[in-house]
Motif scaffolding. Structure first.
Motif, mmCIF file in Angstrom:
data_model
loop_
_atom_site.group_PDB
_atom_site.id
_atom_site.type_symbol
_atom_site.label_atom_id
_atom_site.label_comp_id
_atom_site.label_asym_id
_atom_site.label_seq_id
_atom_site.Cartn_x
_atom_site.Cartn_y
_atom_site.Cartn_z
ATOM 1 N N MET A 1 -3.523 27.015 -17.427
ATOM 2 C CA MET A 1 -3.050 25.742 -16.543
ATOM 3 C C MET A 1 -2.819 26.615 -15.002
ATOM 4 O O MET A 1 -2.284 27.540 -15.136
ATOM 5 N N PHE A 2 -3.739 26.542 -13.770
ATOM 6 C CA PHE A 2 -3.154 26.948 -12.428
ATOM 7 C C PHE A 2 -4.010 28.276 -12.909
ATOM 8 O O PHE A 2 -3.510 29.235 -12.237
ATOM 9 N N THR A 3 -4.760 28.233 -13.651
ATOM 10 C CA THR A 3 -5.273 29.658 -13.747
ATOM 11 C C THR A 3 -6.625 29.856 -12.417
ATOM 12 O O THR A 3 -6.932 30.921 -12.423
ATOM 13 N N THR A 4 -6.833 28.775 -12.542
ATOM 14 C CA THR A 4 -8.140 28.890 -11.104
ATOM 15 C C THR A 4 -6.854 28.162 -10.379
ATOM 16 O O THR A 4 -6.576 27.454 -10.146
ATOM 17 N N ILE A 5 -7.783 28.311 -8.945
ATOM 18 C CA ILE A 5 -7.715 27.793 -7.528
ATOM 19 C C ILE A 5 -7.974 26.153 -7.159
ATOM 20 O O ILE A 5 -7.874 25.892 -6.317
ATOM 21 N N ASP A 6 -9.001 26.065 -8.005
ATOM 22 C CA ASP A 6 -10.395 24.339 -7.958
ATOM 23 C C ASP A 6 -9.090 23.253 -7.636
ATOM 24 O O ASP A 6 -9.622 22.376 -6.540
ATOM 25 N N TYR A 7 -8.634 23.462 -7.827
ATOM 26 C CA TYR A 7 -6.989 21.909 -8.019
ATOM 27 C C TYR A 7 -6.817 21.894 -6.598
ATOM 28 O O TYR A 7 -6.675 20.245 -6.282
ATOM 29 N N LEU A 8 -6.798 22.452 -6.254
ATOM 30 C CA LEU A 8 -5.757 22.564 -4.781
ATOM 31 C C LEU A 8 -7.479 21.727 -3.730
ATOM 32 O O LEU A 8 -7.172 21.302 -2.568
ATOM 33 N N LYS A 9 -8.800 21.967 -4.067
ATOM 34 C CA LYS A 9 -9.657 21.771 -3.299
ATOM 35 C C LYS A 9 -9.241 20.215 -3.549
ATOM 36 O O LYS A 9 -10.383 19.690 -2.503
ATOM 37 N N HIS A 10 -8.866 18.983 -3.905
ATOM 38 C CA HIS A 10 -8.567 18.120 -4.043
ATOM 39 C C HIS A 10 -6.834 17.679 -3.791
ATOM 40 O O HIS A 10 -6.975 16.570 -4.231
ATOM 41 N N ASN A 12 -3.721 17.689 -1.816
ATOM 42 C CA ASN A 12 -2.727 17.381 -0.307
ATOM 43 C C ASN A 12 -3.699 18.147 0.728
ATOM 44 O O ASN A 12 -4.279 19.438 0.626
ATOM 45 N N GLU A 13 -2.886 17.929 2.066
ATOM 46 C CA GLU A 13 -3.122 18.926 3.313
ATOM 47 C C GLU A 13 -3.206 19.644 3.303
ATOM 48 O O GLU A 13 -3.545 20.666 3.585
ATOM 49 N N ARG A 14 -1.800 20.080 2.949
ATOM 50 C CA ARG A 14 -2.035 21.808 3.079
ATOM 51 C C ARG A 14 -1.880 22.140 1.539
ATOM 52 O O ARG A 14 -2.836 23.687 2.230
ATOM 53 N N GLN A 15 -2.356 21.878 0.733
ATOM 54 C CA GLN A 15 -3.246 22.647 -0.486
ATOM 55 C C GLN A 15 -4.729 23.416 -0.299
ATOM 56 O O GLN A 15 -4.797 23.716 -0.600
ATOM 57 N N GLN A 16 -5.318 21.954 0.805
ATOM 58 C CA GLN A 16 -6.446 21.960 1.296
ATOM 59 C C GLN A 16 -6.744 23.434 1.796
ATOM 60 O O GLN A 16 -7.593 24.465 2.034
ATOM 61 N N LYS A 17 -5.772 24.077 3.220
ATOM 62 C CA LYS A 17 -5.833 24.655 3.240
ATOM 63 C C LYS A 17 -5.211 25.706 3.212
ATOM 64 O O LYS A 17 -6.097 26.698 3.370
ATOM 65 N N ALA A 18 -4.697 25.388 2.025
ATOM 66 C CA ALA A 18 -4.487 27.131 1.108
ATOM 67 C C ALA A 18 -5.505 27.560 0.436
ATOM 68 O O ALA A 18 -5.955 28.294 0.335
ATOM 69 N N TYR A 19 -5.562 26.441 -0.185
ATOM 70 C CA TYR A 19 -7.296 26.680 -0.900
ATOM 71 C C TYR A 19 -8.788 27.466 0.086
ATOM 72 O O TYR A 19 -9.148 28.176 0.074
ATOM 73 N N HIS A 20 -9.017 26.910 1.247
ATOM 74 C CA HIS A 20 -9.378 27.809 2.428
ATOM 75 C C HIS A 20 -9.196 29.006 2.738
ATOM 76 O O HIS A 20 -9.900 29.814 2.948
ATOM 77 N N ALA A 21 -7.426 29.185 3.033
ATOM 78 C CA ALA A 21 -7.951 30.170 3.166
ATOM 79 C C ALA A 21 -8.013 31.192 1.776
ATOM 80 O O ALA A 21 -8.375 32.801 2.728
ATOM 81 N N ILE A 22 -7.748 31.199 0.942
ATOM 82 C CA ILE A 22 -7.360 31.849 0.017
ATOM 83 C C ILE A 22 -9.173 31.804 -0.455
ATOM 84 O O ILE A 22 -9.359 33.292 -0.405
ATOM 85 N N THR A 41 5.247 27.047 -4.595
ATOM 86 C CA THR A 41 6.009 25.920 -4.742
ATOM 87 C C THR A 41 4.222 25.138 -4.232
ATOM 88 O O THR A 41 4.370 23.474 -4.173
ATOM 89 N N ILE A 42 3.611 25.452 -3.667
ATOM 90 C CA ILE A 42 2.219 25.337 -2.914
ATOM 91 C C ILE A 42 1.399 24.368 -4.297
ATOM 92 O O ILE A 42 1.685 23.427 -3.720
ATOM 93 N N PRO A 43 1.143 24.617 -4.975
ATOM 94 C CA PRO A 43 0.778 24.243 -6.636
ATOM 95 C C PRO A 43 1.693 23.088 -6.749
ATOM 96 O O PRO A 43 0.993 22.417 -7.578
#
Length: 177
Positions: A1-10, A12-22, A41-43
């Motif tokens: 679990m949490f071994t990729t960042i794909d879950y961030l794509k979908h 909340n807004e901050r997670q999506q921004k984190a996905y984009h930055a990373i 904390t973001i994940p």
């Protein structure tokens, strides 16, 4: 679990921004040899405005890792890199700012799933899944200046000198980690 960042794509807004930055920085690809994992904390959606992006790595050759990080991110705003010891273990840490996020790259010669940052996050994720009503209390404490692990210990009623160790003990006793 949490071994990729794909879950961030979908997420909340901050997670999506984190996905984009990373992904824009290509951290997961450029440092893939070090098994990068986003922790903190973001994940698990308990971040506050000041929360950073904590990426952990398994690093055995600190010199090579440092050279690579400096080459990739040395030009970033507020860039710094240092080596020191935490609990008698050598670590390497780099910080910089990008797209409104403070990044922290943290490496040590240990598999990422055995590092305390990952273990703490897994325990915290489990607690929030079992007791979702605690989420707002944790966020409130974090906004008051509490670090994450002390906030969890406070809401769980765990007392002692070291909240980081207390939380690990809690997770071990319950078979979470």
């Amino acid at each position: 679990m949490f071994t990729t960042i794909d879950y961030l794509k979908h997420g909340n807004e901050r997670q999506q921004k984190a996905y984009h930055a990373i992904t824009h920085l290509r951290v997961m690809k450029d440092l893939a040899d070090y098994q990068p994992v986003l922790c903190g904390t973001i994940p698990i959606e308990i971040d506050v405005e000041s929360s950073d992006l904590d990426l952990i790595f398994e690093v055995h050759d600190f010199t090579r890792f440092q050279e690579k990080v400096v080459a990739l991110y040395g030009q970033m705003q507020d860039f710094k890199i240092s080596q020191y010891q935490i609990r008698n273990r050598p670590i390497i840490k780099s910080n910089f700012t990008y797209e409104g996020f403070e990044f922290e790259l943290f490496g040590q010669a240990q598999p990422v799933d055995e590092q305390n940052a990952y273990r703490h996050m897994m325990i915290e994720h489990h607690i929030l899944n079992e007791h979702p009503y605690l989420k707002q209390s944790i966020i409130t404490l974090k906004k008051q200046g509490y670090k994450t692990e002390p906030a969890f210990c406070k809401v769980l009623g765990l007392e002692g000198e070291d909240p980081y160790s207390l939380l690990l003990k809690y997770g071990e006793e319950r078979g979470i980690i």
